[in-house]
Motif scaffolding. Structure first.
Motif, PDB file in Angstrom:
ATOM      1  N   GLY A 174       0.808  -1.214   0.000  1.00  0.00           N
ATOM      2  CA  GLY A 174       0.000   0.000   0.000  1.00  0.00           C
ATOM      3  C   GLY A 174       0.848   1.274   0.000  1.00  0.00           C
ATOM      4  O   GLY A 174       0.302   2.376  -0.124  1.00  0.00           O
ATOM      5  N   GLU A 175       2.174   1.101   0.173  1.00  0.00           N
ATOM      6  CA  GLU A 175       3.102   2.250   0.142  1.00  0.00           C
ATOM      7  C   GLU A 175       2.679   3.349   1.121  1.00  0.00           C
ATOM      8  O   GLU A 175       2.849   4.541   0.846  1.00  0.00           O
ATOM      9  N   ALA A 176       2.143   2.950   2.261  1.00  0.00           N
ATOM     10  CA  ALA A 176       1.717   3.956   3.240  1.00  0.00           C
ATOM     11  C   ALA A 176       2.884   4.459   4.086  1.00  0.00           C
ATOM     12  O   ALA A 176       2.817   5.561   4.654  1.00  0.00           O
ATOM     13  N   THR A 185       1.477   7.151   6.839  1.00  0.00           N
ATOM     14  CA  THR A 185       0.265   7.951   6.634  1.00  0.00           C
ATOM     15  C   THR A 185      -0.906   7.017   6.352  1.00  0.00           C
ATOM     16  O   THR A 185      -0.850   6.201   5.415  1.00  0.00           O
ATOM     17  N   ALA A 186      -1.953   7.111   7.150  1.00  0.00           N
ATOM     18  CA  ALA A 186      -3.114   6.230   6.994  1.00  0.00           C
ATOM     19  C   ALA A 186      -3.828   6.515   5.686  1.00  0.00           C
ATOM     20  O   ALA A 186      -4.288   7.649   5.465  1.00  0.00           O
ATOM     21  N   GLU A 242      -7.866   8.338  11.355  1.00  0.00           N
ATOM     22  CA  GLU A 242      -8.602   8.928  10.247  1.00  0.00           C
ATOM     23  C   GLU A 242      -7.704   8.930   9.018  1.00  0.00           C
ATOM     24  O   GLU A 242      -6.480   8.826   9.130  1.00  0.00           O
ATOM     25  N   LYS A 243      -8.321   9.016   7.870  1.00  0.00           N
ATOM     26  CA  LYS A 243      -7.529   9.081   6.646  1.00  0.00           C
ATOM     27  C   LYS A 243      -6.617  10.314   6.696  1.00  0.00           C
ATOM     28  O   LYS A 243      -7.058  11.421   6.977  1.00  0.00           O
ATOM     29  N   GLY A 244      -5.317  10.099   6.428  1.00  0.00           N
ATOM     30  CA  GLY A 244      -4.348  11.196   6.458  1.00  0.00           C
ATOM     31  C   GLY A 244      -3.614  11.331   7.777  1.00  0.00           C
ATOM     32  O   GLY A 244      -2.628  12.082   7.846  1.00  0.00           O
ATOM     33  N   ASP A 245      -4.056  10.625   8.843  1.00  0.00           N
ATOM     34  CA  ASP A 245      -3.307  10.663  10.105  1.00  0.00           C
ATOM     35  C   ASP A 245      -1.939  10.037   9.910  1.00  0.00           C
ATOM     36  O   ASP A 245      -1.748   9.156   9.058  1.00  0.00           O
ATOM     37  N   VAL A 246      -0.972  10.481  10.742  1.00  0.00           N
ATOM     38  CA  VAL A 246       0.404   9.993  10.608  1.00  0.00           C
ATOM     39  C   VAL A 246       0.860   9.346  11.911  1.00  0.00           C
ATOM     40  O   VAL A 246       0.432   9.713  13.009  1.00  0.00           O
ATOM     41  N   ILE A 247       1.750   8.358  11.759  1.00  0.00           N
ATOM     42  CA  ILE A 247       2.377   7.660  12.872  1.00  0.00           C
ATOM     43  C   ILE A 247       3.891   7.633  12.603  1.00  0.00           C
ATOM     44  O   ILE A 247       4.317   7.307  11.489  1.00  0.00           O
TER      45      ILE A 247
END
Length: 275
Positions: A174-176, A185-186, A242-247
């Motif tokens: 998914g290349e996240a 990035t979610a 949420e979509k776009g949240d980062v870890i």
């Protein structure tokens, strides 16, 4: 027939006698002649009766034989009729058994057809469920990553917190995860699982790792190396993003971490389910 002939002869004699009387009466010869004729007729009658008796006996015997024969034939017919009735009864029983078997077979066929229909419905339902799962699986995003820090050895310490950039990519479906920034990035809203592991093997050194969700610190895992040994810190979390949240992981200031080809320091995560 013999009785009828005798009766006719008697009538003829009476007629002749009357005719003689009307003509002037009977003479002595006439009387004699009449007596002779009467005797003759009596003899004939006696002979006729004598002849009739054997004929009646013969006819009775014949009738008796006929009755006996008819009785025998009747008995045979009754026996045959009894045998036929027994056969008919046996046939009726066989027919009843066959009808019962046919009915049972028809009921079994009906049950099998009903079961077949139910199986077809279940198969169709299962096929629909499989198609639905396949569609959901195809539509559901696939997100998973597992990365290692470096093969160069020790990283740090630094005077301020820095984001660790894990450069060894084991999996990045998914290349996240971005190895250039060290940030995940979610891609969709959902529930995710994350885990990290860090090691330090230099004396008096501190190892400290911070996990961030966007700008919020989730945890700080740290330890100190003593007596020529090493320490390892690790932790894991399930987070709703949420979509776009980062870890991402930060190395705490004045701390260091160690990694080499044996992959002591790693970072992993994957999507549990979308929401």
């Amino acid at each position: 027939m013999k009785r009828a002939a005798a009766f006719l002869a008697l009538l003829l004699c009476l007629y002749w006698t009357r005719a003689q009387g009307e003509s002037g009466g009977l003479t002595e010869n006439d009387v004699t002649q009449t007596e002779v004729q009467s005797e003759i007729l009596g003899v004939k009658a006696t002979n006729d009766q004598t002849n009739i008796t054997p004929d009646i006996s013969a006819e009775l015997e014949e009738l008796r034989d006929m009755v006996i024969q008819h009785s025998v034939e009747l008995r045979k017919l009754e026996q045959e009729n009894t045998a036929i009735q027994a056969r008919l009864t046996a046939s009726e029983i066989k027919n009843a058994v066959l009808e019962a078997r046919i009915t049972a077979s028809e009921n079994l066929v009906d049950e099998l057809e009903t079961e077949n229909i139910l199986l077809e419905v279940r198969v169709s339902s299962n096929e629909n469920e499989v198609e639905e799962l396949q569609r959901e699986n195809a539509e559901r995003p696939k997100v998973a990553f597992s990365v290692g820090l470096t093969d160069a050895g020790q990283v740090g310490p630094f005077s301020a917190d820095i984001t660790l950039k894990f450069s060894k990519i084991f999996t990045n479906i998914g290349e996240a995860y971005n190895p250039s920034t060290g940030v995940f990035t979610a891609p969709v809203r959902g529930t995710y699982y994350f885990r990290f592991n860090a090691r330090e093997s230099h004396d008096t050194k501190l190892v400290g790792i911070k996990l961030y969700h966007n700008d919020k610190q989730i945890t700080l895992s740290f330890d100190r190396v003593v007596s020529h040994g090493y320490v390892t810190v690790s932790n894991a979390f399930v987070l709703q993003l949420e979509k776009g949240d980062v870890i991402y992981l930060d190395l705490w200031e004045n701390c260091s971490v160690y990694d080499d080809r044996y992959n002591h320091t790693t970072f992993s995560g994957f999507l549990l389910f979308a929401m």
